[in-house]
Structure formats: C-alpha cells, structure tokens
Design a protein around this motif. Structure first.
Motif: not given
Length: 135
Positions: A80, A84, A86
C-alpha cells in the motif's frame, strides 16, 4: 464543538505486546457517547508492524505517506502507498505495517461495539510471515 490545537495530542510508542519495531501512535479522537468512532495516526519505521488483530466493526486505513504492507489471514499480503484507502471487514484477522525499506504513516478509523471494544489483539506477526507477505 471541540478544537484540539496542534501539539495538544501526545505521541506515544506502540505497546510491545501489540507491535513489532518502532511505531508512534497519536489519538485523533475517541468520540463521546452516543458516538463510538475512534481514530488515530500511526507512524511505522521500516519493518515495524502491528500484531495480528481484529476489529468487531471493521477498520479503515488511510495511508498518508510512505509504503506499507497489509495482510489478511490466509491471503497474500499487499503493498500500500500514500493515497491508498483500505477497508478491513468486521472480525477479519489482519496486520499492517511499514515496508522493509520505507516508513509509513496512516490514519486508522474504527468504531467500538456496544461493549466499548474496538480491537482484539492476537499473536505477533513473525519475521517469516512478514517477509513472506509480499515480494
């Protein structure tokens, strides 16, 4: 409305029971009832990582800087990068941390359940698990 000026929050080292390596944590908010949201910054040095853990209502990570690794139990790890986002579903066993040669900083957001539990810590991620997580 509450305003928390820069410098009013204290950074602390991640607890050795829950982290491997050097991790600095800083709480952003633990909202008062009836809200149950919690959020915090975490700054990981290279190879630093969380232990395996779960969140009863899931977790969102927003990567602010650097390169990191995330892995869910039974799955291949993923790289990552800054920018990003998540989403980790409720009760999914996982870990996250910095890449082996880079630092990583993120904001973690999770909600406490009705018993005020927002994380359940499990065993440490071994060096073999960490090294095998991504190429």
């Amino acid at each position: 409305m509450d305003i928390f000026p820069v410098g009013s929050r204290q950074s602390r080292l991640g607890e050795i029971d829950n982290f491997t390596g050097t991790v600095w944590r800083e709480q952003i908010v633990a909202a008062p009832e009836p809200a149950r949201v919690r959020a915090g910054f975490a700054r990981f040095e290279p190879r630093a990582r969380t232990a395996w853990h779960t969140h009863p209502l899931g977790q969102t990570l927003c990567i602010l800087s650097g390169v990191g690794r995330v892995q869910a139990w039974g799955q291949k790890g993923r790289l990552v990068r800054a920018g990003d986002v998540i989403w980790i579903p409720p009760n999914e066993k996982h870990w996250h941390g910095a890449h082996s040669t880079n630092t990583m900083t993120y904001i973690a957001i999770q909600e406490s359940n009705v018993d005020d539990v927002h994380v359940s810590w499990l065993e440490h991620v071994t060096d073999e698990q960490y090294d095998g997580a991504v190429d």
